[in-house]
Write a protein that holds these residues in place. Sequence first.
Motif, PDB file in Angstrom:
ATOM      1  N   ALA A  45      10.509  16.819 -39.498  1.00 28.62           N
ATOM      2  CA  ALA A  45      10.810  16.028 -40.705  1.00 28.62           C
ATOM      3  C   ALA A  45      12.311  15.726 -40.771  1.00 28.62           C
ATOM      4  O   ALA A  45      12.730  14.650 -41.207  1.00 28.62           O
ATOM      5  CB  ALA A  45      10.353  16.791 -41.943  1.00 28.62           C
ATOM      6  N   GLN A  86       6.129  17.417 -44.568  1.00 31.57           N
ATOM      7  CA  GLN A  86       4.711  17.119 -44.404  1.00 31.57           C
ATOM      8  C   GLN A  86       3.886  18.019 -45.311  1.00 31.57           C
ATOM      9  O   GLN A  86       3.115  17.545 -46.123  1.00 31.57           O
ATOM     10  CB  GLN A  86       4.332  17.305 -42.917  1.00 31.57           C
ATOM     11  CG  GLN A  86       2.914  16.900 -42.537  1.00 31.57           C
ATOM     12  CD  GLN A  86       1.840  17.853 -42.993  1.00 31.57           C
ATOM     13  OE1 GLN A  86       0.865  17.443 -43.642  1.00 31.57           O
ATOM     14  NE2 GLN A  86       2.000  19.132 -42.729  1.00 31.57           N
ATOM     15  N   SER A  87       4.073  19.338 -45.168  1.00 33.54           N
ATOM     16  CA  SER A  87       3.251  20.293 -45.923  1.00 33.54           C
ATOM     17  C   SER A  87       3.615  20.310 -47.406  1.00 33.54           C
ATOM     18  O   SER A  87       2.774  20.598 -48.250  1.00 33.54           O
ATOM     19  CB  SER A  87       3.429  21.699 -45.363  1.00 33.54           C
ATOM     20  OG  SER A  87       4.778  22.124 -45.548  1.00 33.54           O
ATOM     21  N   VAL A 104      -0.205  22.280 -35.131  1.00 29.80           N
ATOM     22  CA  VAL A 104       1.113  22.795 -35.519  1.00 29.80           C
ATOM     23  C   VAL A 104       2.215  21.805 -35.122  1.00 29.80           C
ATOM     24  O   VAL A 104       3.170  21.579 -35.861  1.00 29.80           O
ATOM     25  CB  VAL A 104       1.354  24.196 -34.894  1.00 29.80           C
ATOM     26  CG1 VAL A 104       2.823  24.588 -34.981  1.00 29.80           C
ATOM     27  CG2 VAL A 104       0.497  25.235 -35.604  1.00 29.80           C
ATOM     28  N   GLU A 109       7.988  23.444 -28.077  1.00 33.94           N
ATOM     29  CA  GLU A 109       7.031  24.005 -29.019  1.00 33.94           C
ATOM     30  C   GLU A 109       5.678  24.293 -28.354  1.00 33.94           C
ATOM     31  O   GLU A 109       5.106  25.354 -28.574  1.00 33.94           O
ATOM     32  CB  GLU A 109       6.851  22.965 -30.137  1.00 33.94           C
ATOM     33  CG  GLU A 109       6.350  23.496 -31.426  1.00 33.94           C
ATOM     34  CD  GLU A 109       6.384  22.430 -32.530  1.00 33.94           C
ATOM     35  OE1 GLU A 109       6.503  21.218 -32.249  1.00 33.94           O
ATOM     36  OE2 GLU A 109       6.290  22.826 -33.695  1.00 33.94           O
TER      37      GLU A 109
HETATM   38  O1  M6R Z   1       5.815  20.736 -43.454  1.00 28.76           O
HETATM   39  P1  M6R Z   1       7.217  20.320 -43.084  1.00 28.76           P
HETATM   40  O2  M6R Z   1       7.328  18.892 -42.744  1.00 28.76           O
HETATM   41  O3  M6R Z   1       8.228  20.722 -44.129  1.00 28.76           O
HETATM   42  O4  M6R Z   1       7.550  21.161 -41.781  1.00 28.76           O
HETATM   43  C1  M6R Z   1       8.812  21.122 -41.189  1.00 28.76           C
HETATM   44  C2  M6R Z   1       8.805  21.773 -39.843  1.00 28.76           C
HETATM   45  O5  M6R Z   1       8.409  23.119 -39.943  1.00 28.76           O
HETATM   46  C3  M6R Z   1       7.872  21.074 -38.850  1.00 28.76           C
HETATM   47  O6  M6R Z   1       8.169  19.712 -38.738  1.00 28.76           O
HETATM   48  C4  M6R Z   1       7.947  21.723 -37.472  1.00 28.76           C
HETATM   49  O7  M6R Z   1       9.214  21.529 -36.909  1.00 28.76           O
HETATM   50  C5  M6R Z   1       6.832  21.193 -36.575  1.00 28.76           C
HETATM   51  N1  M6R Z   1       6.070  22.271 -36.031  1.00 28.76           N
HETATM   52  C6  M6R Z   1       7.328  20.315 -35.453  1.00 28.76           C
HETATM   53  O8  M6R Z   1       6.315  19.869 -34.631  1.00 28.76           O
END
Ligand code: M6R
Length: 362
Positions: free
Chosen positions: A56, A101-102, A151, A241
Motif C-alpha cells: 500500500a 487494503q485490510s 497474503v 515475500e
Molecule cells: O492491509 P494493508 O494494505 O494495510 O497491508 C499493508 C501491508 O501489510 C501489505 O501490503 C503487505 O506488504 C503485503 N503482504 C504485500 O504483498
Amino acid sequence: EKGGYKHYMAKEIAQQPTVVGEVLEAYVSGDQITMDMGGINFADVDRLSIVACGTAYYAGLVAKYWFEHYARLPVDIDVASEFRYREAPFAPKTIGLFVSQSGETADTLAALRYSAGKVDKIVALINVPESSIARESDVAVEIHAGVEVSVASTKAFTCQLTSFAVMALKAGHDRGHLDDAGLAKHLSELRQLPGLMSHALTIDAATKAIASKLAEARDVLFLGRGQMFPLALEGALKLKEISYIHAEGYASGELKHGPIALVDKVTPTVVMAPHDGLFDKTVSNMQEVMARGGRVVLVSDARAAEEAGDGVWQTLAMPEAPELIQPILYAIPAQLLAYHTAIAKGTDVDQPRNLAKSVTVE
Ligand code: M6R
C-alpha cells in the motif's frame, strides 16, 4: 473459492482487468470524475501526507509522482511505523491520506489516530468499508478490489493505483493544471487499462520461462526510474515475500551509488522500463550492468526492446501504453515473475512463512 486456479494469488492476478474496470465504473463517467471525496476541492489543499505499509505504501509512492506531476500538489509519504514517531510538523491545509487494503493494519491505524485533529481532513483509501481505518476517517474511498485472500497483495495494489490515478486527475482539474480536454484525454487513457491488462496477462508463459531461471538466483535486483521506481520496490517485495529469494528494488540512478557492487554473472537485474521520456538513461544503466557481466531481464515494450540493443539476457514484451497507466500495467509482470518463481521453488504461495494477511500488531 479458487475458481479453477491453483492458488488465490493466481486468481487474484487474473481478476485485475475486471476489478480495475469496476474502479473506473465507480469513479468515472464519460469525461467526468464522479469520485465523492466528501466535498474536498484540491484547490483548497496545499499538501498531502500519505501514510501506509508494504505494498500500500508503494501505491502511495506512485501516487506521489502523479499528484506532483498532474496536479502540482506536494506530497509527503511515509511508512506508518516511522511516521508516528518522527513528529513531523504539519503544514496548514494538509490532508492526511491513509492507504490500507485490510483497513486493520496497526501502524497505519495508529498513524491515522495520531494525525486526527492535526490535519484538515483524514482520507482513507480502503478495500473493506467496515474496517477500523474506514470507520475512523472523515472520508473513506473504496478501491473496489473485492476480497483479497492471498497474503501477497496483487489486485488491491492495482485497484489502489487506479483509484489514486483518478484522484490525482481530479486534483489536477480542481487546481487548474488540467483543463477539460486534458482531463478527458487522461480518462480515456485510464479506460484502456482493462484491455491492456488482459493483453499483459498473456505474457504468463514467457514469465514462467524466465522465472525458472530466477529460481536459481540467490539475489535479484529490480530497477526502475521515475514513476516506475516504486514498481521496482514492489517487484522485489513480491519476490522475497513468496519465493524467499533476496531481492532489492532501487531507483535506476542509484545503481552506481552502491548496488552495482552486487552485480556479477549470476545475479539477475530486472529492469522495469516502458518506453518513456527517461528511457535513454535507463538503457545506459542497463549497459553498466551488462558491462559487468550482469544478466538483465528487460520488462518493456517492443519499441524499447529494439532501442535497448543487444546483450539483454531475457526480455518480457509488454504492450505499449500511455505513460499515466504504465505503473499499473507493469504490476502484472512484477506479480507473475514472483508467482512463477515461487512455484518453481515449491514454496507456499498463498501462505508464505512468517507472514499474516493483516498485520494487527505494531
Ligand atoms: O492491509 P494493508 O494494505 O494495510 O497491508 C499493508 C501491508 O501489510 C501489505 O501490503 C503487505 O506488504 C503485503 N503482504 C504485500 O504483498
